[in-house]
Design a protein around this motif. Structure first.
Motif, mmCIF file in Angstrom:
data_model
loop_
_atom_site.group_PDB
_atom_site.id
_atom_site.type_symbol
_atom_site.label_atom_id
_atom_site.label_comp_id
_atom_site.label_asym_id
_atom_site.label_seq_id
_atom_site.Cartn_x
_atom_site.Cartn_y
_atom_site.Cartn_z
ATOM 1 N N ASP A 85 -1.775 5.692 -23.630
ATOM 2 C CA ASP A 85 -2.946 5.543 -22.438
ATOM 3 C C ASP A 85 -3.851 4.561 -22.737
ATOM 4 N N SER A 88 -2.356 0.894 -22.465
ATOM 5 C CA SER A 88 -2.090 0.925 -20.776
ATOM 6 C C SER A 88 -3.552 0.282 -20.142
ATOM 7 N N THR A 89 -4.372 1.054 -20.592
ATOM 8 C CA THR A 89 -5.706 0.748 -20.125
ATOM 9 C C THR A 89 -6.132 -0.752 -20.509
ATOM 10 N N ARG A 134 2.132 -0.974 -25.764
ATOM 11 C CA ARG A 134 2.393 0.005 -24.783
ATOM 12 C C ARG A 134 3.792 0.641 -24.673
#
Length: 192
Positions: A85, A88-89, A134
């Motif tokens: 996460d 990805s952010t 990621r």
């Protein structure tokens, strides 16, 4: 001539069978002393543990009554999901900033109002790095998920084996007679 006859004799002796009988009256019959009742041995136990662990991570470990492993499973999978996460952010932030920079619009990395100034090349490198991290986080998380399913199944399988003091592995420290030094050895003992 002698060599040829000698070789033929060796071959004939090698392929001939010799019947030898000795002590025919002495018969020893071994009996199996291990008795496993049908209640103790469940053939589907490893499959159930793997199924439960696949449905909900840690449930297979609970089925095996190894409750101390559940926080380890959740911690490992939670860490993998957290890093997926996070990367990805950050990837989406760099990608959005790069698209806005190409359109000439303000973004969070344009150097205005105390923001960090990053060039287009830096944003491209950041996107590649975050995307690689990621994808690696996803791969590690999936591997940990599969590993905990395999661990639950293997543990359930090994719980079915009879392990007692008749089979033991004991490490010992002994004195080497030749070099007069202490040596760590392991002995495997079978008691019948």
């Amino acid at each position: 001539m002698f060599n040829k006859k000698f070789y033929i004799l060796i071959i004939v002796i090698s392929f001939s069978t010799i019947n030898c009988f000795s002590q025919e009256d002495l018969l020893i019959k071994a009996q199996d002393t291990t008795v496993i009742s049908p209640v103790e041995f469940d053939m589907l136990s490893p499959a159930k543990a793997a199924f439960y662990s696949a449905i909900l991570p840690g449930l297979g470990q609970a089925y095996n009554k190894k409750y101390w492993k559940i926080p380890l499973v959740w911690g490992a999978l939670g860490s993998g999901i957290y890093f997926y996460d996070l990367n990805s952010t950050n990837y989406n932030r760099a990608r959005t900033a790069f698209k806005l920079k190409l359109d000439g619009k303000p973004n969070e990395f344009d150097g205005v109002d105390g923001n960090i100034l990053l060039s287009e090349d830096a944003l491209i490198r950041a996107q590649k790095s975050y995307k690689k991290d990621r994808d690696l986080s996803l791969l590690v998380t999936v591997a940990l998920y599969v590993l905990q399913v395999l661990e639950a199944s293997t543990n359930a399988h090994l719980l079915q084996h009879n392990v007692d003091n008749n089979l033991s592995l004991s490490p010992q420290i002994i004195q080497d007679a030749v070099s007069n030094k202490s040596v760590v050895v392991a002995s495997l003992n079978f008691k019948f």
